[in-house]
Design a protein around this motif. Sequence first.
Motif, PDB file in Angstrom:
ATOM      1  N   UNK A 122      74.546   7.403 -38.593  1.00  0.00           N
ATOM      2  CA  UNK A 122      74.267   7.992 -37.300  1.00  0.00           C
ATOM      3  C   UNK A 122      73.031   8.742 -36.947  1.00  0.00           C
ATOM      4  N   UNK A 123      72.180   8.214 -35.325  1.00  0.00           N
ATOM      5  CA  UNK A 123      71.095   8.522 -35.176  1.00  0.00           C
ATOM      6  C   UNK A 123      70.793   9.794 -34.678  1.00  0.00           C
ATOM      7  N   UNK A 124      69.657  10.368 -35.234  1.00  0.00           N
ATOM      8  CA  UNK A 124      69.269  11.654 -35.158  1.00  0.00           C
ATOM      9  C   UNK A 124      67.760  11.450 -34.103  1.00  0.00           C
ATOM     10  N   UNK A 125      67.805  12.926 -32.543  1.00  0.00           N
ATOM     11  CA  UNK A 125      66.527  12.293 -31.885  1.00  0.00           C
ATOM     12  C   UNK A 125      66.220  14.056 -31.326  1.00  0.00           C
ATOM     13  N   UNK A 126      65.478  13.970 -30.995  1.00  0.00           N
ATOM     14  CA  UNK A 126      64.735  15.716 -30.310  1.00  0.00           C
ATOM     15  C   UNK A 126      63.753  15.194 -29.818  1.00  0.00           C
ATOM     16  N   UNK A 127      63.960  15.008 -28.920  1.00  0.00           N
ATOM     17  CA  UNK A 127      62.441  14.274 -27.512  1.00  0.00           C
ATOM     18  C   UNK A 127      62.390  15.889 -26.321  1.00  0.00           C
ATOM     19  N   UNK A 128      61.194  16.061 -26.147  1.00  0.00           N
ATOM     20  CA  UNK A 128      60.458  16.466 -25.194  1.00  0.00           C
ATOM     21  C   UNK A 128      59.744  16.783 -24.679  1.00  0.00           C
ATOM     22  N   UNK A 129      58.943  16.324 -23.497  1.00  0.00           N
ATOM     23  CA  UNK A 129      57.690  16.313 -23.174  1.00  0.00           C
ATOM     24  C   UNK A 129      57.797  17.545 -21.931  1.00  0.00           C
ATOM     25  N   UNK A 130      56.495  18.153 -21.874  1.00  0.00           N
ATOM     26  CA  UNK A 130      55.717  18.829 -20.801  1.00  0.00           C
ATOM     27  C   UNK A 130      55.643  18.255 -19.114  1.00  0.00           C
ATOM     28  N   UNK A 131      55.481  18.348 -18.759  1.00  0.00           N
ATOM     29  CA  UNK A 131      54.882  18.063 -17.464  1.00  0.00           C
ATOM     30  C   UNK A 131      53.136  18.227 -16.718  1.00  0.00           C
ATOM     31  N   UNK A 132      52.582  18.001 -15.969  1.00  0.00           N
ATOM     32  CA  UNK A 132      51.668  18.275 -16.165  1.00  0.00           C
ATOM     33  C   UNK A 132      51.874  19.721 -14.825  1.00  0.00           C
ATOM     34  N   UNK A 133      50.702  21.305 -15.115  1.00  0.00           N
ATOM     35  CA  UNK A 133      50.836  22.250 -14.553  1.00  0.00           C
ATOM     36  C   UNK A 133      52.415  22.579 -14.090  1.00  0.00           C
ATOM     37  N   UNK A 134      53.302  22.714 -14.234  1.00  0.00           N
ATOM     38  CA  UNK A 134      54.509  23.064 -13.756  1.00  0.00           C
ATOM     39  C   UNK A 134      55.994  23.063 -13.843  1.00  0.00           C
ATOM     40  N   UNK A 135      55.103  24.102 -15.208  1.00  0.00           N
ATOM     41  CA  UNK A 135      55.734  24.279 -16.668  1.00  0.00           C
ATOM     42  C   UNK A 135      57.087  24.074 -16.683  1.00  0.00           C
ATOM     43  N   UNK A 136      57.393  22.603 -16.804  1.00  0.00           N
ATOM     44  CA  UNK A 136      58.528  21.888 -16.864  1.00  0.00           C
ATOM     45  C   UNK A 136      58.607  21.386 -18.194  1.00  0.00           C
TER      46      UNK A 136
END
Length: 558
Positions: free
Chosen positions: A320-334
Motif C-alpha cells: 500500500x502506498x503512502x504520500x503526504x505532499x504540500x506546496x506553498x504558493x508565493x505570497x498568497x498564503x495558499x
Amino acid sequence: MKRGKIKNYKMGQAKFIFLSILLIAFQLVSGLASAQVKKNAKEEISITSSFKPSIIKSGKLEFDATLPKKDTSTFSFGYTHQPGIFRSPLASFIVKPLSFSPDINKEDNDQFYAKLGFGNLKSPFGSIGFAQSRNKNTFTLQADHFSALGKLEDQKISNSSVLARLKHDISENQSFEIFSGFSSDAYKLYGYDHALYNLDAESIKQNFNTIKLGAEYHQRSGENGQLALDPSIKMDLLSASRLVSELTIQTKLPFEYRVKNGVTAFGSLQHDFVRLGEDETKINSMHLLQMPLGVRYVAEKLRVTGGAILVFQRKKFGFAPQLDFSYDFDDSNVQFRAEITNRYEVNSLRRVYQLNPFINRPDTLNAFSLREYMAGIEWKNNTGLQLGFRTGIAGFRNLPLFLNAGIAGNQFLPITEAKLSALLIRGNLNYVLDESLSFYSGFTIYSFQSQEIYAEPYGFIPVELNAKLTWKPFKGITTDLRMNLWKGAMAQSPGKPDLRLKDVADISVSVDYKLNKKWALWIDLNNIANNPYQRWNQYPVFGFNFIGGIRYAFVNSR
C-alpha cells in the motif's frame, strides 16, 4: 443476507445542512474578526483537520478505538486511559453512544492533585493524579472514576481506571519506561421496550475489564539526535460478559534516520497478535504484520513524505502506498495538499466495543483496512483565520457495521462489510484572535458509492460537523462552547424495515474558574437542547445534564 447491490446515495439534504451550518460559522467568525486587533507577526496554525487524531479534552462518552498517547513527561498527565474516551481508526469521525460531557480531563500541571464532582444524574466523579521525580526516575499515578444513572429504566454506565508509569533516564539520550493499569467499563443493555419484554437482570449487564502492561525504550544517537529508536511492547488482557476473553499483544520497532538536512528516512516493524475466546470452547486468533518504510523531504516551500506499507495477514502479502505532499504558493498564503493514506488494524473485540459498547462478541477476527486519496488547498492569513478543503475517495475493507439483534433488539451484532467505497469531502474553518479567544470547526461528508454485501452502511455516520469556541474573558476563567451535528446513520431491527436515525444537534458548555494556586471550580452543561437523540438505534441518550465540582492541588502549581 448478501444482496450484491450497488447503492447510490443522494447528498442533497446533507449538502443543504452543511452549507447552512458553514454559513452560520462564517458569520460568527466574521463578527469576531471585525473586533480584533491586527497582529504584527504572522501566526501559523498547524491544524489540518478537526478529525486529526489527538487527545480529546472532553469527558463526553465518545467511543473510539485507539488509546491516547501515554504520559511521558514529569508533571503533565496525558492519560493512557481516559474513561469512556477513545479515538477510532475505523473511520474519520467520532461516535457518541451516550451524551454526557463533563470536561473532566483537562491537562493538569501539578505534582499531586484531586478533582471531585457530582451531577444531576446521580453522577459522582473523582480523579487523583500524582507525579514524583527523584534522581533519574519519574513515577506517575492516575486514578479516575465516573458513573451516571439516566432517567430511563436500566440506563446506567460506570467507568473506572488506574494507571501507573515508571520512567528511568539511562542517560541524556536514552530512557526506559514501564507501565501497568486496569480499566473497567460497565453498561446495561437498556435499549428495549421494558413493557413488552421482561429480560433477566444478568442478561442485560455488559462489562469490559482490561489489564494493561507495557514497556517502551527511547534512544537518540548521532549528531543532534540523527538516529531515533523507539521500540515498544504492549499487552491488553480483556475479560467481558458471558465468559468472553481476549488477549492483544502489539510490538513495534520504529526508527528514524536523518540522512542530511531536510531528508529523513523512517520505517517500522509492527506485529499485532489477537486471541479471542469464549468459555474456552470457541477460540479465534490472528496475526497482522506491517512494515511501513518511507522518506521525508522538507524544503522552504515543499514538504513531501512518501513510502509504502508492506502487510502480511492470513498468509497473504499486501502493498500500500503512502504520500503526504504540500506546496506553498508565493505570497498568497495558499498551500496545496495531496495525500494517499492507508491504514490496517485487527477488528478485535476491544476495538469494536469501544465503537459500540452494546455489542455481542464478533464471530471471527479479521483485518480492517482504509485507503484514502485526497487533494485540496489550505489558506491562512496573518489575522489568525484559516480555511481548508480537501476532497477525494475512500475505500474500506472489512468495515465494522452494526445491526440490532436478539428478540428485543437491544444487542448489536457486529458484522463486517467486505468492501465499501465513498466520495469524501473534508474541510475546516479555524480562527485564533489570541490566547483568549479561538474557534475551531471541521466537517466530513461521505457519499457512499458501492457496497458489496449489505444494502446499507448500518451505523456509519455519513455527515458530521464539529465546532468549538474557547473564550477566556479574564485571568482564571476558561469557557468552552461545543457543537456537534451529524446526519443519522442507517439502522435495522429484527423483522423491521431499514430506517435512518434522526439528525442530531448536541451543544454543551463548560466553565473552569481557578480561584488561586490550590483551588479551582468547574461545571459542565451538556445536551443543552435536551435532545433525546439516538447514536445507536433503540438507545436514547441522556437528556440535559450537568456536573460540577472542585479541584485541589496539594502542592503549588508549577
